[in-house]
Design an enzyme around this catalytic site. Structure first.
Site, PDB file in Angstrom:
ATOM      1  N   TYR A   1      48.918  20.496  31.580  1.00 33.42           N
ATOM      2  CA  TYR A   1      48.727  19.318  32.444  1.00 33.42           C
ATOM      3  C   TYR A   1      49.551  18.164  31.859  1.00 33.42           C
ATOM      4  CZ  TYR A   1      44.706  22.278  33.551  1.00 33.42           C
ATOM      5  OH  TYR A   1      43.905  23.346  33.857  1.00 33.42           O
TER       6      TYR A   1
ATOM      7  N   ASP B   1      45.076  18.470  28.838  1.00 30.62           N
ATOM      8  CA  ASP B   1      44.669  17.154  29.353  1.00 30.62           C
ATOM      9  C   ASP B   1      44.453  17.260  30.868  1.00 30.62           C
ATOM     10  OD1 ASP B   1      44.283  14.444  29.778  1.00 30.62           O
ATOM     11  OD2 ASP B   1      46.348  13.864  29.350  1.00 30.62           O
TER      12      ASP B   1
ATOM     13  N   CYS C   1      44.047 -11.377  40.028  1.00 29.94           N
ATOM     14  CA  CYS C   1      43.488 -10.142  39.478  1.00 29.94           C
ATOM     15  C   CYS C   1      43.728 -10.163  37.971  1.00 29.94           C
ATOM     16  CB  CYS C   1      44.161  -8.929  40.103  1.00 29.94           C
ATOM     17  SG  CYS C   1      43.643  -7.394  39.306  1.00 29.94           S
TER      18      CYS C   1
ATOM     19  N   GLN D   1      50.740   6.680  32.233  1.00 28.77           N
ATOM     20  CA  GLN D   1      49.389   6.177  31.961  1.00 28.77           C
ATOM     21  C   GLN D   1      49.349   4.674  32.235  1.00 28.77           C
ATOM     22  OE1 GLN D   1      46.619   7.702  31.096  1.00 28.77           O
ATOM     23  NE2 GLN D   1      47.311   9.749  30.539  1.00 28.77           N
TER      24      GLN D   1
ATOM     25  N   CYS E   1      36.971 -12.577  36.563  1.00 24.65           N
ATOM     26  CA  CYS E   1      37.596 -12.317  37.857  1.00 24.65           C
ATOM     27  C   CYS E   1      36.932 -13.123  38.959  1.00 24.65           C
ATOM     28  CB  CYS E   1      37.468 -10.831  38.163  1.00 24.65           C
ATOM     29  SG  CYS E   1      37.873 -10.439  39.855  1.00 24.65           S
TER      30      CYS E   1
ATOM     31  N   CYS F   1      39.191  13.162  30.813  1.00 23.22           N
ATOM     32  CA  CYS F   1      38.773  11.888  31.406  1.00 23.22           C
ATOM     33  C   CYS F   1      37.421  12.056  32.081  1.00 23.22           C
ATOM     34  CB  CYS F   1      39.826  11.382  32.388  1.00 23.22           C
ATOM     35  SG  CYS F   1      40.260  12.593  33.632  1.00 23.22           S
TER      36      CYS F   1
ATOM     37  N   GLU G   1      52.786  21.762  34.429  1.00 24.91           N
ATOM     38  CA  GLU G   1      52.303  20.705  35.335  1.00 24.91           C
ATOM     39  C   GLU G   1      52.627  21.141  36.756  1.00 24.91           C
ATOM     40  OE1 GLU G   1      50.982  17.481  35.477  1.00 24.91           O
ATOM     41  OE2 GLU G   1      51.502  17.611  37.601  1.00 24.91           O
TER      42      GLU G   1
HETATM   43  N1  SAH Z   1      49.006  14.480  29.997  1.00 17.79           N
HETATM   44  C1  SAH Z   1      49.596  13.595  30.968  1.00 17.79           C
HETATM   45  C2  SAH Z   1      48.928  13.551  32.331  1.00 17.79           C
HETATM   46  C3  SAH Z   1      47.510  13.998  32.443  1.00 17.79           C
HETATM   47  S1  SAH Z   1      46.824  13.734  34.028  1.00 17.79           S
HETATM   48  C4  SAH Z   1      49.717  12.191  30.397  1.00 17.79           C
HETATM   49  O1  SAH Z   1      49.058  11.859  29.438  1.00 17.79           O
HETATM   50  O2  SAH Z   1      50.489  11.398  30.935  1.00 17.79           O
HETATM   51  C5  SAH Z   1      46.551  15.395  34.556  1.00 17.79           C
HETATM   52  C6  SAH Z   1      47.757  16.081  35.129  1.00 17.79           C
HETATM   53  O3  SAH Z   1      47.371  17.397  35.545  1.00 17.79           O
HETATM   54  C7  SAH Z   1      48.352  15.416  36.366  1.00 17.79           C
HETATM   55  O4  SAH Z   1      49.707  15.175  36.116  1.00 17.79           O
HETATM   56  C8  SAH Z   1      48.175  16.454  37.475  1.00 17.79           C
HETATM   57  O5  SAH Z   1      49.242  16.479  38.389  1.00 17.79           O
HETATM   58  C9  SAH Z   1      48.106  17.755  36.705  1.00 17.79           C
HETATM   59  N2  SAH Z   1      47.368  18.856  37.339  1.00 17.79           N
HETATM   60  C10 SAH Z   1      46.200  18.763  38.010  1.00 17.79           C
HETATM   61  N3  SAH Z   1      45.780  19.974  38.402  1.00 17.79           N
HETATM   62  C11 SAH Z   1      46.703  20.870  37.985  1.00 17.79           C
HETATM   63  C12 SAH Z   1      46.826  22.275  38.103  1.00 17.79           C
HETATM   64  N4  SAH Z   1      45.913  23.002  38.745  1.00 17.79           N
HETATM   65  N5  SAH Z   1      47.896  22.868  37.543  1.00 17.79           N
HETATM   66  C13 SAH Z   1      48.814  22.129  36.895  1.00 17.79           C
HETATM   67  N6  SAH Z   1      48.754  20.785  36.742  1.00 17.79           N
HETATM   68  C14 SAH Z   1      47.719  20.160  37.298  1.00 17.79           C
END
Ligand code: SAH
Length: 474
Positions: free
Chosen positions: A332, A402, A175, A303, A77, A429, A353
């Site tokens: 999530y 997740d 980039c 993602q 970069c 993560c 979610e």
């Molecule tokens: N599993 C998905 C996204 C994971 S990211 C994928 O792989 O694409 C985590 C997600 O949790 C996000 O979409 C975020 O909006 C949601 N999130 C965060 N805090 C939350 C909560 N308190 N209740 C429900 N969802 C939540």
């Protein structure tokens, strides 16, 4: 090693960098003090200028490199050391993933008291450059330059925010994170804006016209460009027509007029100028010939390293061992990607979610792929995952969770303990919060397989997948 105090700054000479640390820094230890240093790699011997000192740690800048580590590689970069986005670029990729694996192990062992002796080796990213499918660039009248004497463009800069400045932007020429079309589009729009003398936005006094641009790419070759303006003007049409003519490969050309004081467009309408209102991403459903298609609208979450995301999901599905009679919860769920990816394996999948738009996307994605056994519910996990919810949607046999970096709320973990699903697959993560949650689950769930996955080469970020099996009590 010699310690010398210049006028205001402390200089330490000939220091060996020994380890990698959080936030993409590296570490040196001098007389029990830990010093965090960016843009150097373990094995380098450097002179350090300390700019911040606390009781037990300090932050420093490497001002001279005496010896280069044999783990060093050349950065790709041209903005390395300015941008701060890919700080580990000069560390060999095979070393980067080793540190990530170690970071996961340390967290799970120290915080979670997890036995990591059978931890699988980290899955490296297939692509280590040009792996992202989305980048956002900002126009600013305030150009950040490394050296105050460097020449600045009179208009300002188009690129990424300089680290720790909300108003200053680095003028990005190249980039290495997204397909090169992204560079071509950005640089073309910069040239065009210069020719037409279009004003860049000033976020301090809220004057100007061009605010930002977002480029989204897909493995299908579809390409979305969203240009963000501060106000209505006849220049909008001229600019978009020009871009359209120069880049016929754009399949979705959109724009937004954001008159607000802040840059967020999540609450703004994004308007279609030409082409489709979405691009499409594809993914093979788990262990199946079926190709899933996902509609990506301007605000849809997907993602950002899609190739690696598919491999992450496949590990999660391996660990989950879903049976055809199972009810699966995908907590999530975001836009329901995992739920849709594994739906054919289960009797039914329930995704939860809290972002309403994401839930809508999740439903659309099921519909788009003729998947009929998914249900998506919007709400805050801590409030929604109640006994009534479980009575209504069925007790899950398998839970895939997740959560965001903060991990799961304590009440959510307690609810999982009550639910007693046969299996929990925990994708994280942030290994520190994952470790904390695993510790809470440990009297009831046995940790089985563990596999870290690298989604973001050259950054300190790491994902980790853990399989948990219910401990049967008599
Ligand atoms: N599993 C998905 C996204 C994971 S990211 C994928 O792989 O694409 C985590 C997600 O949790 C996000 O979409 C975020 O909006 C949601 N999130 C965060 N805090 C939350 C909560 N308190 N209740 C429900 N969802 C939540």
């Amino acid at each position: 090693m010699k310690l010398r105090k210049t006028k205001q700054k402390q200089l330490i000479e000939q220091v060996l960098i020994t380890d990698a640390a959080a936030e993409g820094n590296a570490i040196a230890k001098v007389d029990e003090m830990v010093i965090f240093v960016p843009f150097v790699v373990p094995g380098d011997v450097v002179d350090l200028e300390i700019y911040r000192k606390k009781k037990s740690f300090a932050q420093a800048k490497a001002v001279k490199i005496h010896k280069y580590s044999d783990k060093r590689v050349e950065q790709k970069c041209p903005h390395f050391t300015q941008c701060g986005g890919c700080k580990w670029q000069t560390l060999e990729y095979s070393e980067q993933v080793k540190y990530k694996q170690q970071q996961v192990r340390d967290n799970l062992e120290r915080i979670g008291k997890v036995d990591c002796s059978n931890m699988q080796s980290i899955l490296p990213s297939e692509n280590i450059y040009y792996y992202r499918n989305k980048l956002e660039f900002t126009f600013s009248t305030k150009q950040w330059v490394e050296n105050p004497n460097d020449e600045k463009s009179p208009q300002g800069a188009l690129g990424f925010h300089a680290p720790s400045f909300f108003d200053k932007v680095i003028d990005i020429q190249h980039c290495v994170l997204q397909d090169d079309i992204s560079n071509q589009l950005r640089n073309h729009i910069r040239e065009y804006s210069k020719e037409r003398n279009l004003e860049y936005y000033n976020i301090r006094n809220h004057v100007g016209f061009l605010r930002g641009m977002i480029v989204r790419t897909s493995s299908t070759g579809e390409l979305m460009l969203i240009v963000i303006f501060a106000k209505q003007s006849e220049e909008i049409k001229l600019l978009l027509d020009n871009v359209k003519q120069h880049f016929p490969q754009i399949t979705s050309l959109m724009y937004c007029i954001n008159e607000k004081l802040n840059d967020s467009i999540s609450d703004q309408d994004i308007l279609l100028y030409s082409g489709n209102d979405h691009i499409t991403e594809t993914m093979q459903a788990y262990n199946s010939d079926k190709t899933l298609k996902f509609k990506i609208r301007p605000k849809t979450f997907y993602q950002t390293n899609p190739c690696q995301a598919e491999r992450l999901y496949s590990i999660a599905a391996d660990f989950a061992e879903i049976k055809p009679t199972d009810t699966v919860y995908d907590l999530y769920t975001g836009t329901g990607t995992i739920a849709n990816y594994i739906a054919h394996l289960a009797q039914k999948v329930v995704g939860v979610e809290y972002v309403e738009d994401a839930v809508e996307d999740a439903r659309l994605n099921s519909e788009y792929n003729q998947i009929n056994n998914t249900t998506f519910i919007a709400g805050d996990m801590a409030k929604i995952l109640t006994d009534d919810f479980i009575a209504e949607h069925g007790t899950p046999d398998v839970v895939i969770t997740d959560p965001p970096r903060a991990g799961m709320a304590e009440s959510v973990v307690n609810q999982l303990i009550k639910i007693k699903a046969r299996k929990i697959v925990y994708i994280s993560c942030n290994p520190a919060t994952q470790a904390r949650d695993l510790e809470m689950l440990s009297p009831y769930y046995q940790v089985g397989k563990i596999r870290p996955v690298d989604m973001f080469p050259h950054t300190h970020h790491v994902e980790n997948v853990v399989e948990l099996s219910l401990i049967e009590t008599k």
